[in-house]
Design an enzyme around this catalytic site. Structure first.
Site, PDB file in Angstrom:
ATOM      1  N   ASP A   7      -2.640   1.034   7.302  1.00  0.00           N
ATOM      2  CA  ASP A   7      -1.785   0.833   6.128  1.00  0.00           C
ATOM      3  C   ASP A   7      -1.366  -0.625   5.978  1.00  0.00           C
ATOM      4  O   ASP A   7      -1.308  -1.147   4.862  1.00  0.00           O
ATOM      5  CB  ASP A   7      -0.557   1.749   6.197  1.00  0.00           C
ATOM      6  CG  ASP A   7      -0.954   3.213   6.150  1.00  0.00           C
ATOM      7  OD1 ASP A   7      -1.433   3.649   5.088  1.00  0.00           O
ATOM      8  OD2 ASP A   7      -0.806   3.910   7.170  1.00  0.00           O
ATOM      9  N   ASP A  41       0.881  -1.171   0.000  1.00  0.00           N
ATOM     10  CA  ASP A  41       0.000   0.000   0.000  1.00  0.00           C
ATOM     11  C   ASP A  41       0.918   1.220   0.000  1.00  0.00           C
ATOM     12  O   ASP A  41       1.391   1.642   1.050  1.00  0.00           O
ATOM     13  CB  ASP A  41      -0.908  -0.016   1.231  1.00  0.00           C
ATOM     14  CG  ASP A  41      -1.834   1.186   1.273  1.00  0.00           C
ATOM     15  OD1 ASP A  41      -2.285   1.632   0.198  1.00  0.00           O
ATOM     16  OD2 ASP A  41      -2.107   1.685   2.379  1.00  0.00           O
ATOM     17  N   GLU A  85      -1.594  -1.397  -4.960  1.00  0.00           N
ATOM     18  CA  GLU A  85      -2.832  -0.669  -5.254  1.00  0.00           C
ATOM     19  C   GLU A  85      -2.591   0.344  -6.370  1.00  0.00           C
ATOM     20  O   GLU A  85      -1.561   1.011  -6.407  1.00  0.00           O
ATOM     21  CB  GLU A  85      -3.328   0.055  -4.002  1.00  0.00           C
ATOM     22  CG  GLU A  85      -4.674   0.715  -4.194  1.00  0.00           C
ATOM     23  CD  GLU A  85      -5.232   1.318  -2.914  1.00  0.00           C
ATOM     24  OE1 GLU A  85      -6.339   1.861  -2.979  1.00  0.00           O
ATOM     25  OE2 GLU A  85      -4.564   1.251  -1.860  1.00  0.00           O
TER      26      GLU A  85
END
EC number: 3.1.21.10
Length: 171
Positions: free
Chosen positions: A138, A7, A66
């Protein structure tokens, strides 16, 4: 199979590692690379160094990240793009293919709805991996990315297998 989910972020980059054995998901590790350096180049190097350390420690066989979503603030989008680019380059340097998923795909795979809140993602990651407590945001997002990749690759393998069977029947 060991999957590393990333992430990316310009201040905090989350990572999550899961292992798959007999079609079951197991938690391996997760955490956050907290960016403390000043100056763009040093900050990006800190992300690269952190990801390299994770790769060297856990030896993932697959990785996922992502995709960038649209921002109202172009400066924030640029910083996230830089962090994401460094993460992808670091994974490629370490000979890992990088799969990309949208936030909506990740939430759909983990929670069942593409509009899920962060707290729902944390809860489902905790539940799916049998964790005693919710991981930080996160890290939970990174674990969700890894889980999404597993489900996506499993689906693609099924489709490929079905395609081979169909081709044999046609001949």
């Amino acid at each position: 199979m060991v999957i590393l989910g990333i992430d990316p972020g310009s201040r905090i980059t989350g990572f999550g590692i899961i292992k798959i054995h007999d079609n079951k998901l197991y938690y391996v590790a997760s955490g956050c690379i907290r960016i403390t350096e000043t100056g763009t180049a040093r900050r990006l190097k800190q992300i690269a160094d952190g990801i390299t350390e994770v790769v060297n420690t856990y030896a993932p066989t697959e990785s996922a990240i992502e995709q960038i979503f649209m921002f109202q603030n172009p400066g924030a989008a640029l910083k996230l793009g830089q962090a994401r680019g460094v993460a992808m380059c670091t994974l490629a340097i370490n000979n890992l293919e990088v799969s990309e998923y949208s936030a909506k795909q990740i939430k759909q795979a983990v929670v069942g709805t593409g509009g899920a809140a962060k707290s729902q993602v944390q809860h489902m990651v905790q539940s799916i991996l049998g964790l005693s407590k919710k991981p930080p945001e996160d890290a939970a997002d990174a674990l969700a990315i890894a889980i999404c990749h597993y489900h996506s690759s499993k689906s693609l393998a099924r489709i490929a297998g079905a395609s081979r069977v169909s081709q044999k029947r046609i001949r």
